[in-house]
Scaffold this motif. Structure first.
Motif, PDB file in Angstrom:
ATOM      1  N   ASN A  63     -16.123   5.720  -9.759  1.00 36.52           N
ATOM      2  CA  ASN A  63     -17.299   6.361 -10.174  1.00 36.52           C
ATOM      3  C   ASN A  63     -18.149   5.604 -10.884  1.00 36.52           C
ATOM      4  O   ASN A  63     -19.151   6.018 -11.315  1.00 36.52           O
ATOM      5  N   GLY A  64     -17.821   4.353 -10.924  1.00 37.05           N
ATOM      6  CA  GLY A  64     -18.814   3.208 -11.532  1.00 37.05           C
ATOM      7  C   GLY A  64     -18.727   3.442 -12.811  1.00 37.05           C
ATOM      8  O   GLY A  64     -17.607   3.519 -13.600  1.00 37.05           O
ATOM      9  N   PRO A  65     -19.733   3.058 -13.813  1.00 35.74           N
ATOM     10  CA  PRO A  65     -21.086   2.746 -13.330  1.00 35.74           C
ATOM     11  C   PRO A  65     -21.583   1.809 -12.636  1.00 35.74           C
ATOM     12  O   PRO A  65     -20.697   0.484 -12.733  1.00 35.74           O
ATOM     13  N   GLU A  66     -22.410   1.527 -11.738  1.00 41.39           N
ATOM     14  CA  GLU A  66     -22.856   0.447 -10.789  1.00 41.39           C
ATOM     15  C   GLU A  66     -22.947  -0.743 -11.521  1.00 41.39           C
ATOM     16  O   GLU A  66     -22.287  -1.829 -10.992  1.00 41.39           O
ATOM     17  N   GLU A  67     -23.612  -0.893 -12.576  1.00 43.57           N
ATOM     18  CA  GLU A  67     -23.900  -2.092 -13.315  1.00 43.57           C
ATOM     19  C   GLU A  67     -22.641  -2.614 -14.038  1.00 43.57           C
ATOM     20  O   GLU A  67     -22.403  -4.091 -13.774  1.00 43.57           O
ATOM     21  N   GLU A  68     -21.619  -1.901 -14.013  1.00 42.17           N
ATOM     22  CA  GLU A  68     -20.206  -2.606 -14.408  1.00 42.17           C
ATOM     23  C   GLU A  68     -19.539  -2.892 -13.142  1.00 42.17           C
ATOM     24  O   GLU A  68     -18.921  -4.162 -13.185  1.00 42.17           O
ATOM     25  N   LEU A  69     -19.523  -2.074 -12.226  1.00 40.43           N
ATOM     26  CA  LEU A  69     -18.951  -2.547 -11.117  1.00 40.43           C
ATOM     27  C   LEU A  69     -19.397  -3.876 -10.337  1.00 40.43           C
ATOM     28  O   LEU A  69     -18.850  -4.470  -9.838  1.00 40.43           O
ATOM     29  N   MET A  70     -20.560  -3.976 -10.474  1.00 38.35           N
ATOM     30  CA  MET A  70     -21.239  -5.085  -9.911  1.00 38.35           C
ATOM     31  C   MET A  70     -21.245  -6.547 -10.481  1.00 38.35           C
ATOM     32  O   MET A  70     -21.288  -7.635  -9.897  1.00 38.35           O
ATOM     33  N   THR A  71     -20.650  -6.503 -11.685  1.00 38.35           N
ATOM     34  CA  THR A  71     -20.397  -7.663 -12.516  1.00 38.35           C
ATOM     35  C   THR A  71     -19.400  -8.615 -11.766  1.00 38.35           C
ATOM     36  O   THR A  71     -18.456  -8.170 -11.026  1.00 38.35           O
ATOM     37  N   THR A  72     -19.261  -9.726 -11.558  1.00 34.36           N
ATOM     38  CA  THR A  72     -18.178 -10.631 -10.976  1.00 34.36           C
ATOM     39  C   THR A  72     -16.903 -10.454 -11.574  1.00 34.36           C
ATOM     40  O   THR A  72     -16.059 -10.466 -10.926  1.00 34.36           O
ATOM     41  N   ALA A  73     -16.959 -10.295 -12.892  1.00 35.11           N
ATOM     42  CA  ALA A  73     -15.482 -10.121 -13.556  1.00 35.11           C
ATOM     43  C   ALA A  73     -14.870  -8.800 -13.155  1.00 35.11           C
ATOM     44  O   ALA A  73     -13.652  -8.716 -12.962  1.00 35.11           O
ATOM     45  N   ASN A  74     -15.574  -7.674 -12.896  1.00 38.44           N
ATOM     46  CA  ASN A  74     -15.178  -6.577 -12.393  1.00 38.44           C
ATOM     47  C   ASN A  74     -15.109  -6.385 -10.955  1.00 38.44           C
ATOM     48  O   ASN A  74     -13.923  -5.586 -10.383  1.00 38.44           O
ATOM     49  N   SER A  75     -16.123  -6.774 -10.065  1.00 39.05           N
ATOM     50  CA  SER A  75     -16.216  -6.393  -8.709  1.00 39.05           C
ATOM     51  C   SER A  75     -15.064  -7.154  -7.798  1.00 39.05           C
ATOM     52  O   SER A  75     -14.439  -6.693  -7.177  1.00 39.05           O
ATOM     53  N   GLN A  76     -14.657  -8.297  -8.466  1.00 40.68           N
ATOM     54  CA  GLN A  76     -13.512  -9.055  -7.729  1.00 40.68           C
ATOM     55  C   GLN A  76     -12.155  -8.229  -7.680  1.00 40.68           C
ATOM     56  O   GLN A  76     -11.534  -8.326  -6.732  1.00 40.68           O
ATOM     57  N   PRO A  77     -11.868  -8.052  -9.068  1.00 39.25           N
ATOM     58  CA  PRO A  77     -10.471  -7.396  -8.792  1.00 39.25           C
ATOM     59  C   PRO A  77     -10.801  -5.903  -8.280  1.00 39.25           C
ATOM     60  O   PRO A  77      -9.722  -5.407  -7.627  1.00 39.25           O
ATOM     61  N   ALA A  78     -11.727  -5.335  -8.360  1.00 34.21           N
ATOM     62  CA  ALA A  78     -11.835  -3.803  -7.789  1.00 34.21           C
ATOM     63  C   ALA A  78     -11.760  -4.103  -6.094  1.00 34.21           C
ATOM     64  O   ALA A  78     -11.038  -3.109  -5.527  1.00 34.21           O
ATOM     65  N   ILE A  79     -12.374  -5.052  -5.668  1.00 35.51           N
ATOM     66  CA  ILE A  79     -12.386  -5.356  -4.308  1.00 35.51           C
ATOM     67  C   ILE A  79     -10.939  -5.653  -3.749  1.00 35.51           C
ATOM     68  O   ILE A  79     -10.276  -5.051  -2.885  1.00 35.51           O
ATOM     69  N   PHE A  80     -10.286  -6.371  -4.484  1.00 32.07           N
ATOM     70  CA  PHE A  80      -8.911  -6.858  -4.403  1.00 32.07           C
ATOM     71  C   PHE A  80      -8.192  -5.599  -4.401  1.00 32.07           C
ATOM     72  O   PHE A  80      -7.197  -5.436  -3.368  1.00 32.07           O
ATOM     73  N   VAL A  81      -8.167  -4.728  -5.345  1.00 28.32           N
ATOM     74  CA  VAL A  81      -7.258  -3.491  -5.624  1.00 28.32           C
ATOM     75  C   VAL A  81      -7.438  -2.522  -4.406  1.00 28.32           C
ATOM     76  O   VAL A  81      -6.576  -2.128  -3.757  1.00 28.32           O
ATOM     77  N   THR A  82      -8.591  -2.568  -4.109  1.00 26.34           N
ATOM     78  CA  THR A  82      -8.930  -1.408  -3.041  1.00 26.34           C
ATOM     79  C   THR A  82      -8.500  -1.905  -1.569  1.00 26.34           C
ATOM     80  O   THR A  82      -7.935  -1.239  -0.859  1.00 26.34           O
ATOM     81  N   SER A  83      -8.535  -3.247  -1.369  1.00 26.14           N
ATOM     82  CA  SER A  83      -8.210  -3.841  -0.069  1.00 26.14           C
ATOM     83  C   SER A  83      -6.623  -3.676  -0.041  1.00 26.14           C
ATOM     84  O   SER A  83      -6.077  -3.457   0.919  1.00 26.14           O
TER      85      SER A  83
END
Length: 340
Positions: A63-83
């Motif tokens: 659900n985002g929000p996009e500005e939080e998802l786009m941060t380096t600290a959040n986007s890296q674990p988010a991509i890792f978990v999804t993958s």
């Protein structure tokens, strides 16, 4: 795509299929949501990640929000978990039996060869690849990625940095420009594309000089810092301490490091490369060419986005690359050997 057919025969692809995992930039709101809603194997990964991180990474992905998802600290674990969730679903379906055991419902080293016999990832995706081949546990891989993102974000605040993609200029000329202005080559992703990194004003100057030297296009990347450059040294030093506590096992299948572009199975070398990755250039094109030299023509891009598919087409248009990030993608691949 030219060359071989887009259709993979599953029984054959198991023998010579490469698993590839995306890096930062692949994140998008909604990633993994459909998998979570349709597969217990994905639900376990996302729910476990929430517990490990002590934050609602699941909601951030969905659900985002996009500005939080786009941060380096959040986007890296988010991509890792999804993958990893995507891979968990794929392996369960290939196995035709539940993955893991109750309270530990994730693939094991015995399951991995059902999908592929070599793995590699772009930058952040390298940690995903190591987790995929069971060299690092899911729990330690996720904790490492979270720290990696935090440390890189902290380093980015110390000095404003930028990255830029230079298209259509030789690596030698880009190296010359970088040396002259004081920035660095960060990524060699595919033919005619060189990514540079450094202090913001120096990257902008290098971009202007590259354009004047005949570059077709200069693209300033939407990242928060100068990754894979000396501006990440402080992050690297912090990350070394985290790495010292992580147990690294022999990979279940071969693994190619995008620091050396070589098959790497030694735990000490893997540990060193993971630290060096932060302030050294990555060799994605060379890594893919290494896989090709070993006989790989079929690749599965596992996780959000399709950036890697585009890069592989530029490296070798005869490669067959299938992107998997939904249940439909996975089901269609298993039934037909190709993406829907």
């Amino acid at each position: 795509m030219g060359g071989i057919s887009n259709k993979m025969v599953i029984t054959e692809s198991i023998k010579k299929t490469a698993l590839i995992f995306p890096g930062q930039g692949a994140q998008e709101i909604g990633m993994g949501k459909e998998l979570y809603e349709t597969s217990p194997a994905a639900r376990w990964v996302f729910d476990k990640a929430n517990t490990i991180l002590g934050m609602d990474i699941k909601s951030l992905c969905f659900n985002g929000p996009e500005e939080e998802l786009m941060t380096t600290a959040n986007s890296q674990p988010a991509i890792f978990v999804t993958s990893i969730a995507t891979l968990n679903v794929l392996l369960e379906k290939l196995k035709r039996a539940p993955i893991g055991i109750e309270n530990h419902e994730i693939f094991s080293e015995k399951d991995v060869p059902l999908a592929g016999t070599i793995a590699l990832g772009m930058s952040l995706g390298e940690i995903t690849a190591l987790t995929a081949v069971c060299a690092i546990t899911f729990e330690e891989g996720l904790t490492f990625v979270r720290n990696r993102g935090l440390f890189m974000e902290e380093a980015s605040r110390l000095k404003e940095g930028k990255m830029a993609s230079i298209l259509g200029l030789s690596i030698d000329k880009v190296e010359e420009i970088c040396k002259g202005v004081g920035c660095e080559v960060a990524n060699l992703n595919c033919p005619d594309q060189v990514v540079i990194s450094g202090e913001a004003k120096l990257v902008e100057l290098a971009g202007d000089l590259a354009k004047a030297a005949g570059a077709k296009k200069i693209i300033m990347l939407k990242v928060s810092g100068a990754f894979h450059s000396k501006l990440m040294i402080s992050a690297k030093e912090k990350l070394k301490k985290v790495l010292d506590k992580i147990k690294i096992e022999n990979p279940a299948v071969d693994f190619i490091s995008n620091i050396s572009a070589e098959v790497t199975t030694n735990a000490g070398t893997i540990r060193e490369n993971l630290a060096n990755q932060l302030d050294h250039r990555t060799l994605w094109e060379a890594s893919i060419r290494k896989a090709i030299s070993l006989g790989y023509k079929d690749f599965l891009e596992i996780g959000p986005g399709s950036v890697l598919k585009g890069l592989l087409r530029k490296i070798d248009s005869s490669l067959n690359v299938v992107t998997l990030h939904t249940t439909g993608d996975i089901d269609n691949f298993i039934q037909n050997g190709k993406q829907s």
